[in-house]
Design an enzyme around this catalytic site. Structure first.
Site, mmCIF file in Angstrom:
data_model
loop_
_atom_site.group_PDB
_atom_site.id
_atom_site.type_symbol
_atom_site.label_atom_id
_atom_site.label_comp_id
_atom_site.label_asym_id
_atom_site.label_seq_id
_atom_site.Cartn_x
_atom_site.Cartn_y
_atom_site.Cartn_z
ATOM 1 N N ASN A 209 0.855 -1.194 0.000
ATOM 2 C CA ASN A 209 0.000 0.000 0.000
ATOM 3 C C ASN A 209 0.887 1.239 0.000
ATOM 4 O OD1 ASN A 209 0.509 0.896 2.843
ATOM 5 N ND2 ASN A 209 -0.324 -1.137 3.256
ATOM 6 N N ASP A 277 -4.443 -6.063 5.518
ATOM 7 C CA ASP A 277 -5.433 -6.875 6.234
ATOM 8 C C ASP A 277 -5.411 -8.324 5.759
ATOM 9 O OD1 ASP A 277 -6.492 -4.873 7.897
ATOM 10 O OD2 ASP A 277 -7.606 -4.028 6.205
ATOM 11 N N LYS A 287 8.013 -18.341 -9.387
ATOM 12 C CA LYS A 287 7.312 -17.230 -10.051
ATOM 13 C C LYS A 287 6.125 -17.758 -10.852
ATOM 14 C CE LYS A 287 8.149 -13.461 -13.234
ATOM 15 N NZ LYS A 287 8.214 -13.713 -14.659
ATOM 16 N N PRO A 304 -2.844 -11.406 10.927
ATOM 17 C CA PRO A 304 -3.076 -11.119 12.350
ATOM 18 C C PRO A 304 -3.209 -9.613 12.549
ATOM 19 C CG PRO A 304 -0.772 -11.668 11.958
ATOM 20 C CD PRO A 304 -1.499 -11.933 10.669
ATOM 21 N N ASP A 305 -4.023 -9.206 13.489
ATOM 22 C CA ASP A 305 -4.133 -7.781 13.821
ATOM 23 C C ASP A 305 -3.124 -7.496 14.934
ATOM 24 O OD1 ASP A 305 -4.889 -5.285 15.004
ATOM 25 O OD2 ASP A 305 -6.759 -5.437 13.881
ATOM 26 N N ILE A 306 -2.079 -6.778 14.578
ATOM 27 C CA ILE A 306 -0.975 -6.571 15.530
ATOM 28 C C ILE A 306 -1.440 -5.715 16.708
ATOM 29 C CG2 ILE A 306 1.354 -5.599 15.774
ATOM 30 C CD1 ILE A 306 1.644 -6.279 12.702
ATOM 31 N N PHE A 324 -3.909 3.748 15.189
ATOM 32 C CA PHE A 324 -4.362 4.763 14.243
ATOM 33 C C PHE A 324 -5.616 4.259 13.554
ATOM 34 C CE2 PHE A 324 -0.380 6.712 14.935
ATOM 35 C CZ PHE A 324 -0.495 8.008 14.473
ATOM 36 N N LYS A 338 -13.613 1.510 16.633
ATOM 37 C CA LYS A 338 -12.367 0.753 16.430
ATOM 38 C C LYS A 338 -11.580 0.636 17.733
ATOM 39 C CE LYS A 338 -10.715 1.101 12.287
ATOM 40 N NZ LYS A 338 -10.144 1.717 11.091
ATOM 41 N N LYS A 342 -10.665 -3.016 19.088
ATOM 42 C CA LYS A 342 -9.273 -3.481 19.134
ATOM 43 C C LYS A 342 -8.716 -3.512 20.551
ATOM 44 C CE LYS A 342 -8.188 -2.480 14.394
ATOM 45 N NZ LYS A 342 -7.066 -2.662 13.472
HETATM 46 N N1 CTP Z 1 -3.424 -2.687 12.486
HETATM 47 C C1 CTP Z 1 -2.572 -3.707 12.910
HETATM 48 N N2 CTP Z 1 -2.590 -4.906 12.291
HETATM 49 C C2 CTP Z 1 -3.445 -5.151 11.289
HETATM 50 C C3 CTP Z 1 -4.320 -4.127 10.835
HETATM 51 C C4 CTP Z 1 -4.285 -2.912 11.466
HETATM 52 O O1 CTP Z 1 -1.791 -3.491 13.835
HETATM 53 N N3 CTP Z 1 -3.451 -6.330 10.696
HETATM 54 C C5 CTP Z 1 -3.434 -1.427 13.191
HETATM 55 C C6 CTP Z 1 -2.887 -0.259 12.427
HETATM 56 O O2 CTP Z 1 -1.502 -0.102 12.640
HETATM 57 C C7 CTP Z 1 -3.694 0.888 13.013
HETATM 58 C C8 CTP Z 1 -5.011 0.281 13.378
HETATM 59 O O3 CTP Z 1 -4.767 -1.097 13.459
HETATM 60 O O4 CTP Z 1 -3.114 1.322 14.216
HETATM 61 C C9 CTP Z 1 -6.172 0.566 12.453
HETATM 62 O O5 CTP Z 1 -6.001 0.090 11.188
HETATM 63 P P1 CTP Z 1 -7.067 0.376 9.998
HETATM 64 O O6 CTP Z 1 -6.464 -0.196 8.781
HETATM 65 O O7 CTP Z 1 -7.501 1.778 9.996
HETATM 66 O O8 CTP Z 1 -8.331 -0.409 10.483
HETATM 67 P P2 CTP Z 1 -8.839 -1.824 10.101
HETATM 68 O O9 CTP Z 1 -8.610 -2.718 11.258
HETATM 69 O O10 CTP Z 1 -8.218 -2.245 8.826
HETATM 70 O O11 CTP Z 1 -10.365 -1.601 9.982
HETATM 71 P P3 CTP Z 1 -11.229 -1.110 8.717
HETATM 72 O O12 CTP Z 1 -10.552 -1.665 7.509
HETATM 73 O O13 CTP Z 1 -12.547 -1.650 9.015
HETATM 74 O O14 CTP Z 1 -11.183 0.391 8.779
#
Ligand code: CTP
Length: 401
Positions: A209, A277, A287, A304-306, A324, A338, A342
């Site tokens: 991204n 995500d 490849k 995983p959501d860190i 954030f 959020k 979280k």
């Molecule tokens: N984050 C994380 N690990 C992930 C996804 C997000 O640590 N796999 C953290 C980001 O660093 C940020 C926060 O979660 O601090 C919010 O991320 P954001 O992308 O805005 O939210 P999403 O969880 O993706 O929710 P949505 O897509 O529904 O807005």
């Protein structure tokens, strides 16, 4: 207490200069490195040899000395210091500092520095009370010079009153307090994530991204400058590693999580990374080839959501977990939801709709969402957002748990 701190001590010409010898000893006992500049007047009261013996360094005296300038120019002298201390500061040197004169090494160093300056006045009571001296002091203070003392008492000239230089122990305490105030996070550990992640499709392709990493890097830097032992876990960016920060470079979300977990415990965690995500469930080992069979279908798996993982960690949850929220509409409402989802303490919500230019840009407009409510911060640079967040974090960590 002052370990690793470098103090440039300017000794100007007053009877109190003898106390500066003691000051050098006290500062060194507290772990500081002291380098001295001795004015011509100062050298009438103490010798370069005694200052040099106590500081275990060369003493600098002359602006136009070829050897001094060759070894260590006057600009470098202040660059190499964390704090300039003028002790004793005579009425004369205070006047010079106010006027911006630069006719000797001491006044030139002062004019050339961008470091904090502490002045410790010492003079006869009438000189101290003179409107000229008082006006100079006010000007210097309004420019941010820290003033220590003077004390009241008997003077070398036989008079009594204000003008005695503060005692070496008091000056050393003021210097220690100064560093403590400028490093409110010393003794704390901070963990910051930054940048995008790269999720491999095959050995040469990846999903990424547009995150620049600017915000996360600035936060790591701001926390480190306030004294926190800071680890920055960064996805691929074009930014240099911030000074004084332990940087771990990673590519994928799963690597980022593993590096974060390894860096615990921490007192504060700030997740500023734009973590993907989803990843490709089975990245190909070789490849992917066209093979004439049409475009491949990529099956995705959730990363995983860190932030949520750190916030839910049973024994190692950092005391302050900050995330954030990048939103394009209903910014605050989504951020509040959020924050709860979280399990983090604070969310910095920013509007990343394309017209704001936030994503990948220099500036940010954020709202700080906490359990207590919402604070709308004005539009500011990402480094100012970082400074403000670090300040707020220091205050939050000061309060007992
Ligand atoms: N984050 C994380 N690990 C992930 C996804 C997000 O640590 N796999 C953290 C980001 O660093 C940020 C926060 O979660 O601090 C919010 O991320 P954001 O992308 O805005 O939210 P999403 O969880 O993706 O929710 P949505 O897509 O529904 O807005």
């Amino acid at each position: 207490m002052l370990h690793g701190k470098r103090i440039l001590l300017i000794v100007s010409g007053g009877i109190a200069a003898y106390k500066s010898l003691e000051l050098v000893r006290r500062l060194r006992e507290r772990g500081a490195a002291v380098r001295c500049v001795l004015t011509r007047g100062g050298a009438q009261f103490v010798t370069p040899l005694s200052l040099s013996a106590l500081s275990e360094d060369k003493v600098y005296t002359d602006l136009f000395s070829l050897t001094d300038e060759a070894e260590m120019g006057h600009i470098q002298l202040s660059r190499d210091a964390d704090l300039l201390v003028v002790a004793p500061a005579t009425a004369d040197i205070l006047a010079k500092m106010t006027q911006g004169l630069a006719d000797d090494l001491a006044s030139t160093v002062f004019l050339a520095t961008d470091k904090d300056v502490m002045a410790v006045p010492a003079m006869n009571v009438r000189m101290w009370e003179h409107p000229a001296t008082q006006a100079n002091l006010q000007t210097l203070q309004s420019r941010g010079v820290h003033i220590v003392g003077p004390n009241e008492g008997d003077m070398a000239c036989g008079e009594y009153g204000l003008g005695r230089m503060a005692e070496p122990e008091e000056i050393a305490d003021a210097i220690t307090d100064f560093f403590q105030a400028s490093a409110p996070l010393s003794g704390r550990r901070a963990l910051v994530t930054s940048g995008p992640t790269h999720e491999p499709i095959d050995p040469v392709r990846y999903i990424a991204n547009r995150s620049s990493g600017r915000q996360g890097h600035a936060i790591a830097s701001a926390l480190a400058r306030r004294g926190a032992a800071t680890t920055l876990v960064s996805g691929p960016t074009n930014l240099p590693d911030p000074a004084g920060v332990n940087v771990i470079h990673v590519e994928s979300a799963r690597d980022m999580l593993a590096a974060c977990e390894k860096s615990l415990p921490a007192d504060i965690a700030v997740c500023a990374a734009a973590v993907a995500d989803w990843r490709v469930a089975q990245a190909a080992d070789e490849k992917l080839k066209k093979n004439g069979g049409g475009p491949p279908t990529l099956e995705m798996a959730e990363n995983p959501d860190i932030l949520a993982t750190l916030a839910a960690a049973a024994n190692t949850r950092p005391r302050l977990v900050v995330g954030f929220a990048a939103e394009t509409e209903q910014v605050v409402a989504h951020a509040q939801a959020k924050r709860e989802r979280k399990g983090c303490d604070w969310i910095l919500a920013n509007d990343v709709s394309p017209e704001t230019g936030t994503f990948g840009g220099e500036d940010n407009t954020v709202h700080l969402v906490t359990a207590d409510g919402v604070e709308n911060w004005p539009r500011m640079s990402k480094s100012d957002v970082a400074e403000r967040l670090a300040e707020r974090a220091a205050i939050a960590l000061e309060t007992p748990e």
